[in-house]
Structures are given as structure tokens and as C-alpha cells.
Design an enzyme around this catalytic site. Structure first.
Site, PDB file in Angstrom:
ATOM      1  N   CYS A   1     -28.197  38.875  18.943  1.00 17.47           N
ATOM      2  CA  CYS A   1     -27.218  38.242  18.045  1.00 17.47           C
ATOM      3  C   CYS A   1     -26.158  37.715  19.013  1.00 17.47           C
ATOM      4  O   CYS A   1     -26.535  37.583  20.360  1.00 17.47           O
ATOM      5  CB  CYS A   1     -26.647  39.414  17.404  1.00 17.47           C
ATOM      6  SG  CYS A   1     -25.657  39.089  15.803  1.00 17.47           S
TER       7      CYS A   1
ATOM      8  N   CYS B   1     -28.350  35.746  13.738  1.00 13.45           N
ATOM      9  CA  CYS B   1     -27.202  34.783  13.457  1.00 13.45           C
ATOM     10  C   CYS B   1     -27.653  33.422  13.877  1.00 13.45           C
ATOM     11  O   CYS B   1     -28.269  33.112  14.712  1.00 13.45           O
ATOM     12  CB  CYS B   1     -25.667  35.123  13.799  1.00 13.45           C
ATOM     13  SG  CYS B   1     -25.712  35.579  15.772  1.00 13.45           S
TER      14      CYS B   1
ATOM     15  N   CYS C   1     -30.617  30.954  21.957  1.00 15.87           N
ATOM     16  CA  CYS C   1     -31.657  32.079  22.480  1.00 15.87           C
ATOM     17  C   CYS C   1     -32.352  31.407  23.755  1.00 15.87           C
ATOM     18  O   CYS C   1     -32.909  30.104  23.554  1.00 15.87           O
ATOM     19  CB  CYS C   1     -32.803  31.967  21.457  1.00 15.87           C
ATOM     20  SG  CYS C   1     -33.833  33.222  21.723  1.00 15.87           S
TER      21      CYS C   1
END
Length: 138
Positions: A8, A80, A87
Site C-alpha cells: 500500500c 491501492c 510497485c
């Protein structure tokens, strides 16, 4: 044993709740980690809302994703859109999943109204986590 990372933005609410439920449902069949692109500390309301469902996340820590780059993850779940876009690359045969849960930390109103939003998001994450374990953790 599967290695699962929940990612997240700040590792304070949604990923902490998901870590709690994934651990609960997977038992000893998977290693569950959660991290953030940043670290904001574990949100006290997330701890409270999970305690209402008899899951203790009070000992969880808020971790940065860079702490886990050497772990061979089987699954990375972004919870999210910001984390999905930011990422990092994980080498190996990593399967990525994404679900953009609402951020309960952004809820406004009275304390009860804010807690209701935490409960609503908790239930969404609970259902997602149970389903994920059923489908991917053998």
C-alpha cells in the site's frame, strides 16, 4: 510455503488489515508480509477495527517495501492505485494482484462515522482476503 506481500502507500491501514486477515485465513500455509511505498505507522483505528473482529494487529510494524526486495514472493497484492503504480520489480515468478480499496484514513466526520468507514473497508478486505486464500494458498 507461499510468500505473500501486501503493498500500500503508507502501510498504515489497508495493507495492515489485509495482512491480519491473510494470516488468519492462511494459517501456517503462507508467510504474509505487508509494506508501503512509504511508512506512516500503523493506524490506531485499523488496530481498533481489527480488534472488533478478534484479530490483533497491535504488534504489526509499518515497513518499507525496500526491506523485502530479497524475499522470493509468490504473490504481490497491491491494495491501492498509488502502490500499484509505484510497485518495484520483484524478480522471479511473482504473480501480481490489484484491488483499489478505499482509504479509510481519509474519512471525515464524527469519530463514529470515521469508524463506520473503517468497518466498511475492513469487511471488503476480509472478503477479498478469504477469497484470495481459498484460490491461491493450498
Amino acid at each position: 510455503m507461499k510468500n505473500i506481500l501486501v503493498l500500500c502507500t503508507g502501510n498504515s491501514c489497508r495493507s495492515q488489515i489485509a495482512e491480519g486477515y491473510l494470516r488468519h485465513y492462511a494459517g501456517n500455509k503462507a508467510n504474509i508480509y505487508s509494506a508501503g511505498i512509504e511508512t506512516h505507522g500503523v493506524n490506531p483505528r485499523a488496530i481498533k477495527v481489527m480488534a472488533e473482529d478478534h484479530i490483533d494487529i497491535s504488534k504489526h510494524t509499518s515497513n518499507n517495501v525496500n526491506e523485502y526486495l530479497d524475499i522470493p514472493f509468490d504473490y504481490v497484492i497491491t491494495v491501492c492505485d498509488n502502490a500499484n503504480e509505484a510497485c518495484p520489480y520483484f524478480p522471479g515468478n511473482v504473480e501480481r494482484f490489484h484491488f483499489n480499496f478505499p482509504d479509510p484514513a481519509k474519512a471525515k466526520g464524527t469519530e463514529e462515522e470515521i469508524m463506520e468507514e473503517f468497518r466498511r473497508v475492513r469487511e471488503m478486505i476480509k472478503v477479498y482476503s478469504a477469497d484470495f486464500v481459498q484460490k491461491h494458498v493450498n
